[in-house]
Write an enzyme that holds these catalytic residues in place. Structure first.
Site, PDB file in Angstrom:
ATOM      1  N   ARG A   1      29.205  43.241  31.695  1.00  0.00           N
ATOM      2  CA  ARG A   1      29.161  44.494  30.930  1.00  0.00           C
ATOM      3  C   ARG A   1      28.427  44.333  29.598  1.00  0.00           C
ATOM      4  O   ARG A   1      28.139  45.333  28.948  1.00  0.00           O
ATOM      5  CB  ARG A   1      30.574  45.023  30.706  1.00  0.00           C
TER       6      ARG A   1
ATOM      7  N   HIS B   1      29.139  33.102  35.856  1.00  0.00           N
ATOM      8  CA  HIS B   1      29.297  32.987  37.317  1.00  0.00           C
ATOM      9  C   HIS B   1      28.673  31.682  37.823  1.00  0.00           C
ATOM     10  O   HIS B   1      29.220  31.043  38.726  1.00  0.00           O
ATOM     11  CB  HIS B   1      28.610  34.152  38.028  1.00  0.00           C
TER      12      HIS B   1
ATOM     13  N   LYS C   1      37.935  33.830  31.503  1.00  0.00           N
ATOM     14  CA  LYS C   1      37.560  35.007  30.714  1.00  0.00           C
ATOM     15  C   LYS C   1      38.501  36.191  31.017  1.00  0.00           C
ATOM     16  O   LYS C   1      38.902  36.924  30.129  1.00  0.00           O
ATOM     17  CB  LYS C   1      36.097  35.322  31.019  1.00  0.00           C
TER      18      LYS C   1
ATOM     19  N   LEU D   1      25.148  38.562  38.402  1.00  0.00           N
ATOM     20  CA  LEU D   1      25.562  37.206  38.030  1.00  0.00           C
ATOM     21  C   LEU D   1      24.907  36.740  36.726  1.00  0.00           C
ATOM     22  O   LEU D   1      23.717  36.936  36.510  1.00  0.00           O
ATOM     23  CB  LEU D   1      25.216  36.231  39.163  1.00  0.00           C
TER      24      LEU D   1
ATOM     25  N   GLY E   1      29.011  40.466  41.537  1.00  0.00           N
ATOM     26  CA  GLY E   1      27.560  40.404  41.365  1.00  0.00           C
ATOM     27  C   GLY E   1      27.157  40.555  39.909  1.00  0.00           C
ATOM     28  O   GLY E   1      27.962  40.355  39.006  1.00  0.00           O
TER      29      GLY E   1
END
Ligand code: PAF
Length: 279
Positions: A185, A34, A147, A30, A28
């Site tokens: 993050r 994503h 990534k 997103l 999640g």
């Protein structure tokens, strides 16, 4: 778009579908990275399933599991407009019922170093949850971002070694205009940290320049230059490595395509990035 939270309902729905399914596993929060995975899923299959599950078993005791962002309404809206047909969003209790034994799946040859060393137990949790998601959703394709390169290689190896009938689709990293790799993050970074975070992509740019333009053959020289760049941006480097792109093993000499892997910390935020070089 169907929003499913129970495992039996998800299995029952899967049984009604004979068309290929592309699964996009996520935690999640997103972002465009994503959305690029979902776009790839839409290219591969008419049925595009996104799993949203902040998986407790891949977080260490001092990591950010409890503060990991969970903007579920926003995520559902993004999935719907990106073309997902199903969101599977189970609870931790459904995925790990009380009394469940701690079954471990591991690819030790490539999980021990880098993220495995910095986050003990992390890849056990990743492998376990991905295998569970694969068994519940039974996808034809599963899309993973480049990534998290070590994670991608581990999932590719897991699927190959265990003969899972799933094609893993690699999806290139999506970057901010200045080069920072998109990550859930990144939202933890303050303004100064956001500037410093660029040290990772700059280190990879330098590695690419040294290898592809200067023809530098010595991995140790490139690794030192990457570490210096990361440190010059006030990141505490965790690792900066040139490795074989499949096995992640060290190389005596750069005489083939390589992967450059970097990770560093800004306060309590840990960021990683990588680049395939010389392909
Ligand atoms: O990359 C991630 O977001 C997670 O590690 C994954 C693959 C969804 C498993 O929880």
């Amino acid at each position: 778009m169907l929003h499913l939270t129970s495992i039996p309902d998800t299995r029952a729905h899967r049984q009604t579908i004979s068309a290929p399914v592309a699964l996009v596993p996520t935690m999640g929060a997103l972002h465009d990275g994503h959305l690029r995975l979902i776009e790839e899923g839409c290219r591969l299959a008419d049925e595009v399933w996104v799993s949203i599950f902040v998986n407790p078993t891949q977080f260490g005791p001092n990591e950010d599991f409890s503060r990991y962002p969970r903007p579920i309404e926003d995520d559902l809206a993004k999935c719907a407009s990106a073309g997902a047909t199903v969101v599977f969003n189970p609870t931790p209790e459904a995925m790990y019922p009380p009394g469940a034994l701690d079954t471990q799946v591991d690819v030790p040859a490539i999980s021990g170093a880098f993220e495995g060393e910095n986050r003990p137990g992390h890849f056990h949790g990743v492998c376990r949850v991905c295998l569970k998601l694969f068994n519940i959703c039974r996808p034809t394709f599963a899309c993973f971002g480049q990534k998290d390169y070590q994670q991608l290689r581990i999932i590719e190896a897991l699927v190959a070694d265990l003969n899972l009938p799933i094609a893993i689709q690699r999806v290139p990293t999506v970057r901010e205009p200045d080069g920072l790799a998109m990550s859930s993050r990144n939202r933890y970074l303050d303004d100064a940290q956001r500037r410093h975070a660029l040290g990772l992509s700059k280190a990879l740019d330098l590695a690419r320049h040294l290898i592809e333009t200067e023809g530098e053959p010595d991995p140790a020289a490139v690794e030192q230059a990457m570490r210096d760049t990361i440190a010059a941006h006030h990141l505490a480097p965790d690792y900066a490595a040139i490795r074989h792109p499949d096995t992640l093993a060290p190389l005596a000499m750069i005489d083939r395509p390589v992967v450059a892997l970097v990770a560093g910390r800004l306060g309590s935020v840990r960021l990683l990035d990588n680049a395939l070089i010389g392909g």
